[in-house]
Motif scaffolding. Structure first.
Motif, PDB file in Angstrom:
ATOM      1  N   SER A   6      24.596  12.024  18.295  1.00  0.00           N
ATOM      2  CA  SER A   6      24.126  12.954  19.320  1.00  0.00           C
ATOM      3  C   SER A   6      25.327  13.546  20.034  1.00  0.00           C
ATOM      4  N   ILE A   7      25.250  14.812  20.385  1.00  0.00           N
ATOM      5  CA  ILE A   7      26.354  15.440  21.104  1.00  0.00           C
ATOM      6  C   ILE A   7      26.545  14.807  22.475  1.00  0.00           C
ATOM      7  N   ARG A  11      30.158  14.164  24.441  1.00  0.00           N
ATOM      8  CA  ARG A  11      30.450  15.272  25.365  1.00  0.00           C
ATOM      9  C   ARG A  11      31.556  14.918  26.367  1.00  0.00           C
ATOM     10  N   VAL A  52      32.468  16.561  11.406  1.00  0.00           N
ATOM     11  CA  VAL A  52      31.050  16.811  11.643  1.00  0.00           C
ATOM     12  C   VAL A  52      30.336  16.856  10.302  1.00  0.00           C
ATOM     13  N   ILE A  92      25.090  14.693  12.514  1.00  0.00           N
ATOM     14  CA  ILE A  92      23.992  15.440  13.119  1.00  0.00           C
ATOM     15  C   ILE A  92      22.727  15.252  12.279  1.00  0.00           C
ATOM     16  N   THR A 109      26.660  25.354  20.671  1.00  0.00           N
ATOM     17  CA  THR A 109      26.050  24.091  21.096  1.00  0.00           C
ATOM     18  C   THR A 109      26.868  22.890  20.681  1.00  0.00           C
ATOM     19  N   TYR A 110      27.270  22.846  19.401  1.00  0.00           N
ATOM     20  CA  TYR A 110      27.870  21.628  18.862  1.00  0.00           C
ATOM     21  C   TYR A 110      29.394  21.614  18.936  1.00  0.00           C
ATOM     22  N   ALA A 114      30.026  20.838  23.173  1.00  0.00           N
ATOM     23  CA  ALA A 114      30.052  19.374  23.027  1.00  0.00           C
ATOM     24  C   ALA A 114      31.431  18.841  22.658  1.00  0.00           C
TER      25      ALA A 114
END
Length: 335
Positions: A6-7, A11, A52, A92, A109-110, A114
């Motif tokens: 999860s990001i 974060r 990732v 992810i 977003t990612y 993040a």
């Protein structure tokens, strides 16, 4: 290596990062170059190196169960990524909703919000986002918008052809495990728990085998192989049969390694089998005596091959003998 799904887990843990992104099936030579380049750039700028990837593989979601078997499932993939120096991996969860994101939505977003990405390293053919519209040019534009640089790695080749997961998969399925080794920079391997089988190996034939309940999807072509069997971090020489044991009229395909000169209870333990070289096809024999004679010959060939310096396994598996550059034709003794 930090592993997050999860990001939100990353974060606040990463001030800035250098990222590479992809499926990394097999973590082959091309993937290793991407990870190495990412780690080197991260070290230069004092940032975190982040890989990732996705689970399940996007094809499993978008195409379904008819996808080809994968070379490495997530646990082994992460183990290999860690071995190649990444400081963090973001796995992810892949869904159709994720696939529907535009490249800009995904990157914002990612990667930006993040991971605070400063540099992005991609493969020569990488695409991302809805309709695979996020190519190198698109990502360069997003880099200009969100203030990060994009670097693209040229194709990595071996013997005049691009190193790819598809090429390696085809080799393994054809039994050409020796040829797959330089593309993976390791022997192809499967792992699983030792379970009770038909109990014919030791009792009937004099060559006890460990019947594996596999966790991996890609199994080499049926036949007999010289192998290293990894047990508790140590590699032991062996020969393995992949097939249905046609002499006994079996139907189910099994992977059954015989560890040379080993005695002990392996039931319930997890082992890993490193496939060095294929010795022969699966064959139906006329009876027990012919089968036992052939197995004894397999063991003799296996011993000879595994004594060869070029057949030694790579770290972290600890075995006698140094690892050396491999001949393209394999060890001299071949069946």
């Amino acid at each position: 290596m930090i592993v997050a799904t999860s990001i939100h887990e990353l974060r606040d843990a990463i001030a800035e990062s250098v990222v590479t992104i992809g499926n990394f099936d097999g973590v082959h030579l091309g993937h290793q170059k991407l990870i190495g380049m990412t780690c080197a750039k991260a070290k230069t700028r004092g940032a975190s190196s982040v890989v990732v990837t996705f689970d399940p593989h996007p094809l499993r979601v978008l195409v379904g169960p008819q996808t080809p078997p994968f070379i490495t499932l997530t646990d082994q993939k992460l183990e290999l990524i860690r071995q190649h120096g990444a400081e963090a991996a973001l796995v992810i969860p892949f869904t159709r909703e994720l696939a529907a994101l535009s490249p800009e939505e995904f990157v914002k977003t990612y990667l930006v919000d993040a991971l605070h990405v400063r540099e992005l390293v991609i493969g020569y053919d990488y695409h991302m986002g809805k309709g695979r519209t996020g190519d190198y040019k698109t990502l360069q534009g997003l880099g200009e918008k969100f203030d990060f640089q994009v670097f693209r790695l040229d194709p990595v080749t071996h013997d005049g052809a691009v190193v790819s997961s598809t090429r390696i998969r085809d080799m393994v399925q054809a039994g050409r495990v020796w040829e797959a080794r330089p593309l993976l920079s390791r022997f192809y391997q499967v792992s699983g728990e030792v379970v009770h089988g038909m109990k014919r190996g030791g009792d009937l034939l004099g060559f006890p085998t460990a019947n594996l309940k596999l966790v991996d999807e890609l199994v080499p072509k049926r036949g007999v192989y010289a192998v290293w069997v990894e047990l508790d971090g140590h590699c032991l020489p062996g020969v393995a049969n992949i097939g249905t044991n046609p002499t006994f009229g079996n139907d189910a395909v099994s992977v059954e390694p015989h560890i040379l000169d080993y005695s002990g209870d392996l039931y319930g333990r997890r082992i890993r089998v490193h496939f060095v070289q294929r010795l022969r096809d699966e064959k139906k024999f006329s009876g027990l005596d012919e089968l036992k004679a052939r197995i004894a010959e397999d063991v003799r060939l296996g011993r000879t091959i595994l004594r060869s310096p070029e057949a030694q396994p790579e770290r972290p598996c600890t075995c006698p003998g140094p690892a050396t550059a491999a001949s393209p034709d394999g060890p001299e003794v071949r069946a």
